[in-house]
Enzyme design. Structure first.
Site, PDB file in Angstrom:
ATOM      1  N   ASN A 129     -27.483  13.039  -4.877  1.00  0.00           N
ATOM      2  CA  ASN A 129     -28.054  13.214  -5.675  1.00  0.00           C
ATOM      3  C   ASN A 129     -28.520  12.123  -6.131  1.00  0.00           C
ATOM      4  O   ASN A 129     -27.318  11.275  -6.844  1.00  0.00           O
ATOM      5  CB  ASN A 129     -27.483  14.244  -6.961  1.00  0.00           C
ATOM      6  N   GLU A 130     -29.280  11.183  -5.919  1.00  0.00           N
ATOM      7  CA  GLU A 130     -29.848   9.916  -6.529  1.00  0.00           C
ATOM      8  C   GLU A 130     -29.487   9.025  -5.986  1.00  0.00           C
ATOM      9  O   GLU A 130     -28.841   7.459  -6.139  1.00  0.00           O
ATOM     10  CB  GLU A 130     -30.390   9.805  -7.449  1.00  0.00           C
TER      11      GLU A 130
END
Length: 826
Positions: free
Chosen positions: A380-381
């Site tokens: 995630n990110e």
């Protein structure tokens, strides 16, 4: 009165009057229109999958405990800690009368539930719940339970009261066993209150843990279930998928297990095995967003939520590269392999037979049937794309070797552009990844400017999952901009396969992030203007795009203009030798701070003083400490400034084109904990990134910063070397449309966003003679600054019927409106 005059009158008064008038509106040659829309039903546009729009749940803004998770007792197992929040103790939310202490010893309930309360004879303990207290409703039943250990024959007295007195008849519970055991009672509320308190008193010494009060009427009547009104708001969206559990929860904190071998890590990345099984055996954890999470709402409950709302489950697992500003790659081959195996075990938990190792665990929790998991996201990110991708490929290879049908989703970092984004996309394309998750939180203007974002994406490359997006506000103007952008998502449904607004929930008294889709307190919930936009699109998606075109809005852009500014973010910095020179060589501003700083206006926080011929901001805790000088009319100028970091987390913020406190550009040098350098544009308080590169600054070193503004082109130089340039000349188109077909009903759905202060009279050519004379109309319209609250729903859909529809007709879309016309096919 002519037909045209009557139509204008009805639509000008709003959609409700239109429903009453039900006027036909065929086009005439003499009609004057502002726009035209032409539909081509003979051409097949891209198919839209049933799961295109979904929801993203992360435990932020107290979305889980005290929110979607229906438990009413806060800190029920006395596990709150200063690791969660500096103000926390094991007795946070509790008040003790008499002798009591929280104990962590070998007499605990189990290895993962380590703290318990030792209550003295004749003592009591009272819980204050969440928000203003424990909320109950007259006539409804609430189930109490507690794990207790005391001498057989001890009696516990449980009461539910508020300042007005008793809320339910007290219950007396006899302790019948000498060891830990669970005891239950039920309360029926005698009146409604949002300020209740739950008290447990003991006549003799006793140990207590897992003190719980649950509404019996949970969503779908699930035990250990969900707060009904919040879950129903998810269900009303008819989501195609539920992405969980994060977000930043996934890849922040230690990747170690919750075990004695790892020192009982309290700040751990979210790991699914911590969250299943009986709730009293689940771990608790420090939440990345500054509070405690009990994991009472765990993976099993997330899977059930997806199933109960008809959505596809979409879990996210950590890839051993931390994100959300932490930016660290964990280099531990054994730990990496353990997380890969955990991910394989998760798929077996979801899809395995009831006789498999982890399928048996699922079945034991009450769900022998598989959950039919088809998608899983890894990471995630991450802002370290190469390190992330090296680990992602290991996960993907292991997953697809065992489960070849599983679609494994990657990501493109934390923003919509920049070096990280470009690197991540190249890696994803080269590896032929199935789906790439893009995240961006931007200004409304950015969404209006970027409707065509996916028009040019490679149709043969990875599909896009817009996993998190929002326009940085909960006013209707934000919803309008998002709606305009969503027409572009649908038009490009062959590229954009999944999309979800974020975040989903916010408790109004505990907010770490704005905006949010649904707001709540302990007794009520309400959908934002953005929620109404999402609901309108998600309930009227259609299953195939019908190609259409529309005329645009003429616009004229002048030169980029505005004052200049200096700022810092959690940093102390010194600025000197500020000069602003016009393109004609005239000096607009020159300040070496040899005197005072009277030419600068302080519009932000922080503490600015002139020290030794420099303008210094000294508060290392303050964020956005903007001071500005000059005039909003300045344009075509050169800005020069010297800057030196003195201390703190980041670097410099040098602003230009400053209109007011919410609208400006700034060069953010050494931002994001001194890891990135970017140009950001703020419009009405919402920021968008225009250029983004890795970059940091050295403490104590002086930097020469030059910004050259010519027309709408900007060139940026750092220590005499060009760092980057951009031209901000993309129009923010306020009139957008998309047309889809609902095969089940045979209707064309004409979706139009008019994000401007005037009505848009529009000639519509449906391109077919097989048209029903009646159309169903749904309209969202309100003042741009309108917001929904607990007591006022300023933004809500209005429905009406339009008659006299033909292949060619004219319709006036109200100012500041989103309109869906469902037109039957003859």
């Amino acid at each position: 009165m002519s037909r045209t005059a009557r139509l204008r009158l009805g639509l000008g008064a709003g959609a409700v009057l239109l429903a009453t008038a039900a006027l036909p509106a065929p086009a005439h040659a003499e009609d004057v229109t502002d726009y035209s829309i032409t539909v081509d039903p003979s051409t097949r546009g891209p198919a839209i999958g049933k799961s295109m729009y979904g929801v993203f749940f992360e435990d932020i803004n107290r979305a889980a405990d005290g929110g979607l998770y229906a438990e009413l007792v806060q800190n029920r197992s006395f596990e709150y800690s200063a690791d969660d929040n500096a103000s926390y103790t094991p007795l946070t939310a509790w008040t003790v009368s008499g002798g009591a202490q929280v104990v962590n010893d070998s007499g605990r309930l189990n290895d993962r539930n380590r703290d318990y309360l030792s209550l003295g004879a004749g003592s009591s303990v009272t819980n204050s719940g969440y928000d203003t207290g424990i909320a109950v409703r007259d006539g409804e039943t609430y189930d109490f339970s507690v794990w207790a250990r005391a001498d057989a024959g001890t009696t516990l007295t449980v009461t539910l009261r508020d300042s007005g007195g008793t809320l339910a008849t007290a219950r007396r519970i006899a302790v019948t066993k000498s060891g830990w055991a669970r005891y239950r009672a039920a309360f029926t509320a005698s009146r409604t209150s949002a300020t209740g308190r739950l008290t447990v008193a003991s006549g003799a010494a006793a140990a207590l843990d897992m003190v719980s009060l649950f509404p019996r009427d949970t969503y779908k009547h699930e035990p250990n279930g969900l707060r009904k009104d919040l879950a129903e708001k998810i269900a009303a969206l008819h989501p195609g998928f539920v992405r969980f559990p994060g977000g930043c929860l996934v890849n922040t904190g230690s990747m170690q297990d919750y075990s004695a071998a790892s020192g009982w890590q309290r700040k751990r990345a979210y790991q699914w095995k911590d969250t299943i099984g009986p709730v009293e055996t689940r771990a608790t954890n420090a939440n990345f967003w500054g509070y405690n999470q009990s994991y009472g709402l765990g993976y099993y409950e997330y899977f059930r939520l997806a199933e109960d709302t008809g959505a596809m489950p979409l879990p996210v697992v950590p890839a051993l590269v931390t994100g959300c500003g932490q930016n660290k790659a964990v280099d531990d081959p054994a730990l990496l392999q353990r997380h890969i195996q955990d991910t394989l075990d998760l798929i077996e938990f979801a899809n395995g037979t009831a006789t498999s190792k982890w399928g048996r665990v699922r079945a034991g929790m009450g769900h022998p049937r598989p959950f039919d998991l088809t998608h899983i996201e890894v990471g995630n990110e991450e802002n370290l794309p190469n390190e992330f991708f090296a680990r992602f490929t290991r996960f993907r290879a292991a997953i697809q070797a065992k489960y070849p049908y599983m679609r494994v989703i990657s990501n493109a970092g934390p923003d919509a552009s920049g070096t990280t984004f470009d690197t991540a996309w190249k890696l994803n394309k080269d590896a032929e990844v199935d789906l790439v998750d893009e995240h961006y939180y931007k200004s409304p203007q950015w969404f209006l400017q970027n409707n065509d974002r996916y028009d040019s994406y490679d149709r043969s490359g990875p599909k896009v999952f817009v996993g998190e997006y929002a326009s940085q506000g909960n006013a209707f103007k934000n919803g309008l901009a998002e709606a305009a952008y969503m027409t572009g998502l649908e038009r490009n449904a062959d590229v954009v396969e999944l999309a979800s607004y974020a975040p989903l929930f916010a408790a109004e008294d505990s907010v770490q992030w704005r905006p949010d889709l649904v707001w709540f307190n302990n007794h009520a919930s309400w959908g934002s203007a953005n929620y109404e936009v999402q609901k309108l699109f998600m309930n009227n998606t259609g299953d195939r795009v019908v190609p259409s075109t529309a005329t645009g809005t003429p616009s004229a852009q002048g030169p980029l203009s505005g004052a200049v500014g200096l700022s810092t973010w959690a940093t102390s910095a010194a600025y000197d030798d500020v000069t602003v020179t016009g393109a004609d060589g005239a000096t607009l501003l020159s300040d070496d701070f040899s005197g005072d700083a009277s030419r600068w206006t302080h519009t932000g926080g922080g503490s600015w003083t002139v020290q030794d011929g420099q303008y210094v901001q000294t508060d290392t805790a303050a964020e956005n400490t903007m001071v500005q000088a000059g005039a909003p009319s300045w344009h075509d100028y050169d800005l020069h400034v010297k800057a030196a970091k003195k201390s703190g987390k980041e670097g410099f913020l040098v602003a230009f084109g400053v209109k007011d406190t919410g609208s400006y550009y700034w060069w953010n040098i050494g931002g994001w904990n001194n890891t990135r350098t970017a140009v950001e544009q703020a419009v009405d308080g919402g920021k968008s990134t225009l250029i983004d590169k890795p970059g940091s600054v050295e403490t104590g070193r002086a930097y020469d910063i030059d910004i050259k503004v010519r027309g709408r082109q900007v060139t940026l130089l750092l220590d005499g070397q060009q760092w980057g340039s951009f031209t901000d000349d993309k129009p923010a188109e306020p009139f957008r449309q998309v047309v889809t077909r609902d095969t089940k009903t045979g209707e064309l759905i004409v979706k139009v966003v008019n994000d401007q202060s005037s009505a848009a009279r529009t000639a519509i050519d449906l391109g077919t003679s097989r048209v029903s004379s009646r159309a169903r109309v749904t309209t969202l319209t309100a003042a741009p600054d309108a917001v929904n609250t607990e007591t006022s729903t300023a933004v809500a859909p209005q429905t009406s019927t339009l008659t006299g529809v033909t292949r060619n007709f004219t319709y006036t879309f109200p100012a500041n409106s989103i309109t869906f016309l469902r037109v039957g096919q003859g």
